[in-house]
Design an enzyme around this catalytic site. Structure first.
Site, PDB file in Angstrom:
ATOM      1  N   HIS A 180       0.844  -1.196   0.000  1.00  0.00           N
ATOM      2  CA  HIS A 180       0.000   0.000   0.000  1.00  0.00           C
ATOM      3  C   HIS A 180       0.878   1.243   0.000  1.00  0.00           C
ATOM      4  CE1 HIS A 180       0.553   0.867   4.386  1.00  0.00           C
ATOM      5  NE2 HIS A 180       0.561  -0.448   4.514  1.00  0.00           N
ATOM      6  N   ASP A 189      -0.514   4.240   0.639  1.00  0.00           N
ATOM      7  CA  ASP A 189      -1.077   5.217   1.567  1.00  0.00           C
ATOM      8  C   ASP A 189      -0.432   5.103   2.938  1.00  0.00           C
ATOM      9  OD1 ASP A 189      -2.453   2.700   1.857  1.00  0.00           O
ATOM     10  OD2 ASP A 189      -3.972   3.709   3.074  1.00  0.00           O
ATOM     11  N   ASP A 214       6.357   1.796   6.989  1.00  0.00           N
ATOM     12  CA  ASP A 214       5.010   1.270   6.713  1.00  0.00           C
ATOM     13  C   ASP A 214       4.380   1.997   5.533  1.00  0.00           C
ATOM     14  OD1 ASP A 214       2.654  -0.126   6.913  1.00  0.00           O
ATOM     15  OD2 ASP A 214       1.936   0.929   8.698  1.00  0.00           O
ATOM     16  N   GLU A 228      -5.216   1.005   2.394  1.00  0.00           N
ATOM     17  CA  GLU A 228      -5.009  -0.079   3.352  1.00  0.00           C
ATOM     18  C   GLU A 228      -5.106   0.448   4.770  1.00  0.00           C
ATOM     19  OE1 GLU A 228      -3.047  -2.898   6.063  1.00  0.00           O
ATOM     20  OE2 GLU A 228      -2.496  -0.822   5.685  1.00  0.00           O
ATOM     21  N   GLU A 229      -4.666   1.681   4.973  1.00  0.00           N
ATOM     22  CA  GLU A 229      -4.702   2.280   6.300  1.00  0.00           C
ATOM     23  C   GLU A 229      -6.089   2.814   6.649  1.00  0.00           C
ATOM     24  OE1 GLU A 229      -2.432   1.800   8.211  1.00  0.00           O
ATOM     25  OE2 GLU A 229      -0.463   1.896   7.272  1.00  0.00           O
ATOM     26  N   GLU A 247       4.246  -5.757   4.541  1.00  0.00           N
ATOM     27  CA  GLU A 247       4.030  -5.136   5.851  1.00  0.00           C
ATOM     28  C   GLU A 247       5.290  -5.242   6.714  1.00  0.00           C
ATOM     29  OE1 GLU A 247       1.688  -3.353   6.934  1.00  0.00           O
ATOM     30  OE2 GLU A 247       0.123  -3.672   5.436  1.00  0.00           O
ATOM     31  N   HIS A 252       3.354   4.332  12.460  1.00  0.00           N
ATOM     32  CA  HIS A 252       2.222   5.166  12.885  1.00  0.00           C
ATOM     33  C   HIS A 252       2.611   6.178  13.963  1.00  0.00           C
ATOM     34  CE1 HIS A 252      -1.201   2.318  11.334  1.00  0.00           C
ATOM     35  NE2 HIS A 252      -0.133   2.276  10.551  1.00  0.00           N
TER      36      HIS A 252
END
Length: 391
Positions: free
Chosen positions: A78, A80, A111, A145-146, A174, A360
Site C-alpha cells: 500500500h 497510503d 510502513d 489499506e490504512e 508489511e 504510525h
C-alpha cells in the site's frame, strides 16, 4: 545512494495520506513498464474518497518461458500512509526524507514505502540477472489499506477472481520484523469480528429504580460471562481467540437519570479454531440466556488465514538465512492486513518487511542498514521461486 534508498525517499516525499496516492503509483508504473510489466489501473470508490489501485504483471510468455502451469508470485503493498499527527512534534518534516543517526525518517518510511521500493529494485536486479524467468511476477498496490480498506485490495481481488487470474504465492510488504529485517515473518493473521450491542431498558429517575429498568445493570452479568469465556484454545500457529470490549456508551450525562439504553462495542480476534458464525451464535446464546432486550449488529473485518510451512515459507526462510544468517520466526500475531483478502484466491501468503517499532508514530523511521538486506531477501526469494516454477 543505492537505488532502493533513492526510490524509498521518492515515495516518502509524496504525501499519500489515505486515500490520496499522491502520484506514487504513477512513479512505480514508470519503473515497471520498461521491465515488461503491463500496468493496469483499477481505481475504485466515490469521488470524495477515490482509491488508487495498480495491478502490474509481467508474464513469462514475454521470454518464451510460459508453460501451461506457469506460476505467479505477487507482491502486495500500500502506498497510503496514516496522518502525521501534530507536525510540530516531528523532528523533521514528515514528508521530507531525512537522514539522522543512521536512520531514514519520514511518514511511511517503514510502513511501507521501504518495502515497496525494495521489491521493485529486487525485481529489476532479478530480471537483469535472469532475463528469461519461468514465473510470472505481479504487484498489487493500493492507496486504501490504512483506511476503510473497502475500495482497495478487496476490490482488486474481486476483479482478479472474476477473470480467473491465478495467484500461487504472495508476499505482503508489511513491516513484520522486530529488531532486524528478517527476524520475523507473518505466515497468517487472525480473523477480526466486531459487534455493536445495544441493550434496551426503561429510562427513569435514579431515586425510583422500581419505575425504571437499568440496562447497564442488566448487561453487566452477560458482559462478565462473555469476558470470562474461553472461546478456543488456539493451536500451534494461533493464540486462543480473544474477546475485548472497546467502548461503552450509556446515560444522558446527568447523574440522576437511569438510562434507557447502553451501547457496547466489542471485537473478536479469532483463530482458525473458531468461525465467525460459531462465535456469533455463542454470543447470542449468552445474551438470550440472560434475558436481555437487545439489538446486535455484526461486522466481519476478515477471516483468519494461515500459510503452513511449504514452498513460499521455505523460499523466504532460505533467502533470509542466506542474507542475514537468521533463523526467522513464524508468527500470526498483530493486527489485520490486506493478506486477508489475497488469501481468498492465493493459497500461500506471507508478510515480510522491516522492523515495525516506529510505525504510525511521530518520527516514523527505518534503519538504513535494514533497507538493502530487505531488497536482497526479496531478490533471493524470487530466485528460489523461479527455480520452483521451472522444476
Amino acid at each position: 545512494m543505492s537505488p532502493t534508498l533513492l526510490l524509498t525517499e521518492q515515495l516518502i516525499a509524496r504525501p499519500s495520506v489515505t486515500p490520496d496516492d499522491a502520484g506514487c503509483l504513477d512513479l512505480l508504473a514508470r519503473r515497471l513498464a520498461p521491465l515488461g510489466f503491463a500496468c493496469e489501473r483499477l481505481d475504485s470508490g466515490p469521488e470524495n474518497f477515490r482509491v488508487s489501485n495498480l495491478w502490474s504483471k509481467r508474464s513469462a510468455a514475454l521470454s518464451g518461458q510460459a508453460q501451461a502451469a506457469t506460476k505467479t508470485v505477487v507482491f502486495a503493498g500500500h502506498t497510503d500512509v496514516v496522518p502525521t499527527g501534530p507536525v510540530e512534534q516531528w523532528s523533521s518534516p514528515p514528508f521530507t526524507p531525512t537522514h539522522r543517526d543512521g536512520r531514514l525518517y519520514g511518514r511511511g518510511a517503514s510502513d511501507m514505502k521501504a518495502s515497496i521500493a525494495a521489491f521493485v529494485v529486487a525485481v529489476e536486479e532479478f530480471l537483469a540477472a535472469t532475463p528469461d524467468p519461468r514465473l510470472d511476477i505481479a504487484l498489487l498496490l493500493t492507496s486504501d489499506e490504512e483506511g476503510p480498506s473497502v475500495d482497495g485490495t478487496k476490490v482488486v481481488i474481486e476483479q482478479l477472481r472474476a477473470r480467473g487470474e491465478r495467484l500461487d504465492w504472495c508476499i505482503v510488504g508489511e513491516p513484520t520484523s522486530v529488531e532486524q529485517t528478517g527476524d520475523m515473518i507473518k505466515n497468517g493473521r487472525r480473523g477480526t469480528l466486531s459487534g455493536r450491542l445495544t441493550v434496551r431498558g426503561v429510562q427513569g429517575h435514579i431515586a425510583y429504580p422500581q419505575l425504571a429498568r437499568n440496562p447497564i445493570h442488566q448487561a453487566v452479568p452477560a458482559l462478565t460471562e462473555l469476558a470470562a469465556t474461553v472461546w478456543d484454545m488456539g493451536n500451534a500457529f494461533f493464540p486462543p481467540t480473544s474477546w475485548q470490549m472497546s467502548n461503552i456508551h450509556g446515560g444522558t450525562g446527568a447523574t440522576n437519570v437511569i438510562p434507557g439504553q447502553v451501547v457496547i462495542d466489542f471485537n473478536f480476534r479469532f483463530s482458525t479454531e473458531s468461525t465467525a458464525e460459531g462465535l456469533q451464535q455463542r454470543v447470542h446464546a449468552v445474551l438470550d440466556r440472560h434475558g436481555l432486550e437487545y439489538d446486535l449488529t455484526w461486522t466481519l473485518g476478515g477471516q483468519p488465514f494461515l500459510t503452513t510451512p511449504g514452498e513460499l515459507v521455505q523460499a523466504v526462510q532460505q533467502a533470509i538465512r542466506a542474507e542475514t544468517g537468521l533463523e526467522t520466526e513464524l508468527s500470526t500475531t498483530g493486527g489485520t492486513s490486506d493478506g486477508r483478502f489475497i488469501a481468498q484466491i492465493c493459497p500461500q501468503v506471507i508478510e515480510l518487511g522491516p522492523p515495525n517499532a516506529s510505525i504510525h508514530k511521530i518520527d516514523e523511521n527505518v534503519r538504513l542498514v535494514d533497507i538493502e538486506p530487505l531488497k536482497n531477501i526479496y531478490r533471493r526469494t524470487l530466485e528460489h521461486l523461479n527455480a520452483l516454477a521451472g522444476a
